[in-house]
Design a protein around this motif. Structure first.
Motif, PDB file in Angstrom:
ATOM      1  N   GLU A 191       0.813  -1.209   0.000  1.00  0.00           N
ATOM      2  CA  GLU A 191       0.000   0.000   0.000  1.00  0.00           C
ATOM      3  C   GLU A 191       0.847   1.259   0.000  1.00  0.00           C
ATOM      4  N   PHE A 192       0.311   2.234  -0.701  1.00  0.00           N
ATOM      5  CA  PHE A 192       0.836   3.593  -0.673  1.00  0.00           C
ATOM      6  C   PHE A 192      -0.122   4.395   0.194  1.00  0.00           C
ATOM      7  N   ASP A 193       0.402   5.100   1.177  1.00  0.00           N
ATOM      8  CA  ASP A 193      -0.412   5.922   2.062  1.00  0.00           C
ATOM      9  C   ASP A 193      -0.629   7.268   1.387  1.00  0.00           C
ATOM     10  N   LEU A 194      -1.839   7.503   0.909  1.00  0.00           N
ATOM     11  CA  LEU A 194      -2.125   8.730   0.175  1.00  0.00           C
ATOM     12  C   LEU A 194      -2.149   9.962   1.069  1.00  0.00           C
ATOM     13  N   THR A 195      -2.259   9.771   2.387  1.00  0.00           N
ATOM     14  CA  THR A 195      -2.241  10.928   3.285  1.00  0.00           C
ATOM     15  C   THR A 195      -0.822  11.443   3.509  1.00  0.00           C
ATOM     16  N   ARG A 196       0.174  10.637   3.171  1.00  0.00           N
ATOM     17  CA  ARG A 196       1.582  11.031   3.341  1.00  0.00           C
ATOM     18  C   ARG A 196       2.247  11.425   2.035  1.00  0.00           C
TER      19      ARG A 196
END
Length: 144
Positions: free
Chosen positions: A133-138
């Motif tokens: 997963e890529f954390d879109l909030t970061r």
């Protein structure tokens, strides 16, 4: 190590099955790039392509029981983007390795771990999926 994600906040999802052939790795990688560009996540396309290639290559080499296909799913939610590659090798768990400098294999999960915010394995009675997963909030790519 089996883990499931709460998918109630999913915005978009794409899933395609592939034959367990080396050329399928290229097709899966291209599909992920095209989907992310279409959905407005072009900034993550390169990293997502790389992890797709690594995980799909592992499925072709280690995960597909003779004749079984592997699948790639891309899921976007408000806070995360997930790439999953599933196959029928339920008992075959991916193990990170330390590759020698002259080794042609053994770096895939290290690359996945470096490029993404987290990774793991989901399982069922008939299949397993290695996901990252890529954390879109970061990231600077967070969508509203």
């Amino acid at each position: 190590m089996c883990e499931e994600r709460d998918h109630r906040d999913v915005i978009r999802q794409d899933r395609v099955e592939y034959q367990p052939h080396p050329a399928s790795v290229t097709w899966a990688r291209r599909r992920v790039r095209e989907v992310l560009e279409k959905w407005g996540y072009a900034e993550l396309a390169l990293e997502a392509e790389l992890v797709t290639a690594e995980l799909s290559g592992n499925a072709v080499l280690h995960g597909c029981v003779t004749g079984d296909r592997f699948w790639v799913r891309v899921t976007v939610a408000a806070a995360w983007l997930r790439v999953e590659v599933g196959d029928s090798a339920v008992g075959e768990w991916p193990q990170p390795r330390v590759a020698r400098a002259d080794s042609r294999c053994g770096r895939g999960l290290a690359i996945v771990r470096h490029l993404t915010h987290r990774y793991g394995v989901s399982c069922s009675a008939l299949s397993k999926a290695v996901w990252c997963e890529f954390d879109l909030t970061r990231t600077t790519m967070a969508k509203s």
